[in-house]
Motif scaffolding. Structure first.
Motif, PDB file in Angstrom:
ATOM      1  N   THR A  38       0.830  -1.213   0.000  1.00  0.00           N
ATOM      2  CA  THR A  38       0.000   0.000   0.000  1.00  0.00           C
ATOM      3  C   THR A  38       0.862   1.260   0.000  1.00  0.00           C
ATOM      4  O   THR A  38       0.867   2.027  -0.963  1.00  0.00           O
ATOM      5  N   ARG A  61       3.434  12.377  15.757  1.00  0.00           N
ATOM      6  CA  ARG A  61       2.019  11.981  15.700  1.00  0.00           C
ATOM      7  C   ARG A  61       1.411  11.987  17.088  1.00  0.00           C
ATOM      8  O   ARG A  61       2.024  11.535  18.039  1.00  0.00           O
ATOM      9  N   ASN A  65      -3.588   8.290  18.519  1.00  0.00           N
ATOM     10  CA  ASN A  65      -3.905   7.750  17.195  1.00  0.00           C
ATOM     11  C   ASN A  65      -3.259   6.371  17.065  1.00  0.00           C
ATOM     12  O   ASN A  65      -2.052   6.265  16.907  1.00  0.00           O
ATOM     13  N   HIS A  70       1.262  -5.417  12.287  1.00  0.00           N
ATOM     14  CA  HIS A  70       1.427  -6.205  11.067  1.00  0.00           C
ATOM     15  C   HIS A  70       1.958  -7.596  11.403  1.00  0.00           C
ATOM     16  O   HIS A  70       2.889  -7.722  12.210  1.00  0.00           O
ATOM     17  N   SER A 184      -4.205   0.832   3.401  1.00  0.00           N
ATOM     18  CA  SER A 184      -5.124  -0.307   3.412  1.00  0.00           C
ATOM     19  C   SER A 184      -6.542   0.092   3.792  1.00  0.00           C
ATOM     20  O   SER A 184      -6.776   1.094   4.472  1.00  0.00           O
ATOM     21  N   ARG A 198     -12.024   3.020   6.801  1.00  0.00           N
ATOM     22  CA  ARG A 198     -11.184   3.728   5.831  1.00  0.00           C
ATOM     23  C   ARG A 198     -11.211   2.945   4.523  1.00  0.00           C
ATOM     24  O   ARG A 198     -10.887   1.766   4.520  1.00  0.00           O
ATOM     25  N   GLY A 234      -7.554   8.208  13.670  1.00  0.00           N
ATOM     26  CA  GLY A 234      -6.736   8.921  12.689  1.00  0.00           C
ATOM     27  C   GLY A 234      -7.566   9.733  11.723  1.00  0.00           C
ATOM     28  O   GLY A 234      -7.083  10.702  11.135  1.00  0.00           O
TER      29      GLY A 234
END
Ligand code: TXA
Ligand code: MG
Length: 385
Positions: A38, A61, A65, A70, A184, A198, A234
């Protein structure tokens, strides 16, 4: 800190020797940026509270959030989640490894620093061979947000990562440009009905084919009201923001209806203008009209002395008289638009234009993700014509 770099010779078949140092860094609490299918991710050990703190610091950041954990194979999912709902099992069978993130009730193993204090955890199994092998070799789940400074477009090349992260992380693994170019799809499967948080390359249409009608989080379509925390925290931030002010030009439903009716005055007028200008009549009338409207807005702004850029497509680029214009792909392929979007936004940053006017695109399939990112980049500044 010096940020090391390694270039993978054949990104489809990475060799373990090429990834062993990166894997060691991840295992021992350091940060490594790596390619996924991605966008590039900024990885750290998802079980290590200090590693996630470092990620937040490197990106600048907000720490509420949450990060995506993974994994490299199904066996790694169990320890991270409280349970695996039926819908998740089905989607994992079909779309993992791949550009799909699912939100599960979290297990005790995952620290709250990774989930931004939430009782759920987002998990994804990427299909990119470098990403997957690296996670496997690291031997830990890898928390990885996009490897950009918070508020900048996500990186789709190792060079983009270096622009943002040089000196802030331990290593960048260069596996060449990514394939998809937008982040993603995120689906929350922790409740009774799956919710799309999303949009991405696993499209709403693909999900609904499997699950029937799903819910779409309102944050996908528009700005989040002040004080409300959207399901994907986010989504409340003005992500993907280019330095110039971005304005999205969109045709009203009513305009499109008129352009589809050959008897309407608007159709006749626009058609005549296409003929008079000797323009390629292969260009569809809606795109032609949109380009003329983008031109008008951009030229008016240029007359005030501001520097202006245009985001358009292969089909329309010849219509523009503005110097700084970039096609993000062809209207025939939403995938091409997704693939080039962030690179073009970054290019506009370098060119330091004051205003960017962008065409809009169909909202179906991968177009939904493209329009979602573009509208967010525009801070929902849409000019309806
Ligand atoms: O394609 C991708 O997903 C890339 C690559 C690197 O895998 N990663 C990525 O991560 O886009 P990031 O951190 O830039 O975006 C993660 C999004 C954020 O909007 C965050 O709020 C949401 O996922 N998220 C993470 N954990 C969540 C959770 N437990 N519940 C709801 N949303 C969550
Ligand atoms: Mg991101």
């Amino acid at each position: 800190m010096e940020t090391k770099g390694i270039i993978i010779k054949d990104a489809k078949h990475p060799r373990d020797e090429e990834l062993s140092e990166a894997a060691r860094i991840l295992r021992t609490g350091g940060l490594v940026a790596f390619p996924t299918e991605t966008v590039y991710g900024l990885g750290g050990n998802a079980l290590d509270k200090r590693a996630s703190e470092k990620i937040y610091a490197a990106k600048g950041r907000p720490s509420d959030n949450p990060l995506i954990a993974h994994i490299s194979c199904m066996e790694e999912l169990g320890p991270l989640v409280e349970k695996i709902p039926k819908a998740a099992e089905l989607l994992a069978k079909l779309y993992w490894p791949g550009p799909l993130t699912m939100v599960f009730p979290k297990s005790a193993q995952i620290p709250y620093s990774t989930t931004g204090g939430l009782d759920t955890v987002a998990v994804r199994m990427p299909s990119d061979p470098v990403a997957r092998r690296l996670i496997h070799l690291a031997g830990v789940p890898v928390a990885a947000p996009s490897a950009n400074t918070s508020g900048r477009p996500s990186p789709t090349t190792a060079e983009h990562v270096r622009q943002d992260m040089d000196g802030r992380i331990d290593m960048i693994v260069d596996g060449g440009p990514v394939g998809i170019g937008v982040e993603s799809t995120i689906v929350d499967v922790s409740g009774a009905v799956p919710i799309l948080l999303r949009p991405g390359a696993i499209t709403q249409e693909m999900l609904e084919e499997q699950l029937g009608k799903i819910l779409i989080d309102p944050a996908v379509f528009g700005p989040v009201e002040k004080g409300i925390r959207p399901r994907a925290p986010g989504m409340k931030y003005r992500h993907y923001a280019p330095r110039g002010e971005l304005v999205l030009i969109q045709l009203k439903e009513e305009t499109r209806a008129q352009l589809r009716t050959q008897e309407s005055p608007l159709f006749r007028q626009v058609y005549q203008s296409m003929v008079d200008s000797g323009r390629n009549l292969g260009l569809d009338i809606e795109s032609y009209y949109m380009a003329s409207q983008v031109n008008q807005a951009a030229e008016a702004k240029e007359r005030t002395g501001a520097s202006v850029g245009i985001i358009c497509t292969d089909e329309t680029i010849e219509e523009y008289h503005i110097v700084v214009k970039r096609s993000i792909g062809t209207r025939e392929s939403e995938a091409s638009l997704a693939h080039n979007l962030y690179g073009v936004l970054r290019e506009f940053d370098e060119l330091e234009v004051d205003y960017i006017y962008s065409e809009s695109f169909s909202q179906t399939h991968l177009g939904q993700a493209v329009m979602n990112r573009l509208s967010k980049a525009a801070g929902y500044h849409v000019l309806l014509v």
